[in-house]
Design an enzyme around this catalytic site. Sequence first.
Site: not given
Ligand code: UT7
Length: 354
Positions: A116, A258, A288
């Site tokens: 990215c 980004h 993204n």
């Molecule tokens: O482009 C290159 C670099 N990339 C980035 O910079 C991306 C960086 N990361 C992110 O943008 C975020 O970490 C994500 C968008 C990928 C995920 O968001 P998050 O707030 O970090 O969520 P998480 O992975 O901590 O998950 C929180 C909760 C989990 O459930 P529990 O364990 O709290 O019950 C996940 O299972 O959200 C759940 N979850 C979802 N729920 C509905 C994870 N993905 C989804 C989804 N829909 N798509």
Amino acid sequence: MDHLMPRAAVVDGLGSCLPDRPVTNADLESFLPTSDQWIRQRTGIASRYWVAPGTGTGDLAVAAGRAALESSGQLGADLVILATTTPDHPCPATSPDVASRLGLGNIPAFDLSAVCSGFVYGLSMARAAIRSGQHSRVLLIAADTYSTIINKGDRATAVIFGDGAGAVTVRSGDPGEPGELLDAHLGSEGEHAGLIGITAGGSRMPDPVNAVDPGDRYFRMQGSQVYRHAVQRMTESSRTVMRRMRWSPGDIRAFIAHQANQRILDAVGDRLGIPPGRRLGNIHKVGNTAAASIPLAFAAAASENIVPAGSMTLFTAFGGGLTWGTVALTWPQIAQAKTLHLAETGALPAPTAK
Ligand code: UT7
């Protein structure tokens, strides 16, 4: 240009291209355990575009490159850099084919792999190529089709990534011209390489079909860890460039980071103290788009004519590798920055290079 004058690298053309097919959060709800509300709240994304089967990164790259060349009013270049981590094939690079399809002749062309951060890495390379005198006009294209490498059944990545391409032309010019690339800071940290990437399909595990874990063939990301690195590195790198340029947050008229996630954009903008109205982006519409995300936002803002030419501008990026970087420039004088949809580009006949 007087040969005693220092050469400046000046952005003078800008264009972009999106696939034709929008994929809304409601579309994703139909086949993934996710919700429009979760995606909007956690990422700021409402829709993104995915290419139709058979369409490659090179197709988007040609269209964006062509739009940038046309917007500059000059259809030639003497170097093509294509920033991508989703090339048309593992080998050879996609850029020679793109250069050929654009009718640019037998000029050097190479792919740049910085995930990215590719567009910012590419701007830094284009600036160096011009300031050294080795090249006088660079076409830099950033294009990615992550829909072709993600597992569409994996909600952790499928809701975030979209496809697209953006391009700029960078020419030799005079210091002080609008669009001048003023400074660049790049970095990497390979010890965290495992946080983002595809395990199989390279020399260490050549055959993805026989991988022990079927997920090894897909792009994967440790989202929350990547999130922390992204905020930290984009903030630090931006601060480094602002300090070197002697720019205060209030001086910056246009800030494009980004577009990984709206919450990351907010966190970086807040830490730097950039006023919200000066943070430009379109992540809600495009998601993204990896290397393409900064030039897509750049082209969208340029087409709306909201930033005066010559305004102090900062681009900052972070990606797999890990890699990151920041570029300071002044907003270019762009007659017409178009964002095309692939269908509008027709059969993409090669333009005649001047
Ligand atoms: O482009 C290159 C670099 N990339 C980035 O910079 C991306 C960086 N990361 C992110 O943008 C975020 O970490 C994500 C968008 C990928 C995920 O968001 P998050 O707030 O970090 O969520 P998480 O992975 O901590 O998950 C929180 C909760 C989990 O459930 P529990 O364990 O709290 O019950 C996940 O299972 O959200 C759940 N979850 C979802 N729920 C509905 C994870 N993905 C989804 C989804 N829909 N798509």
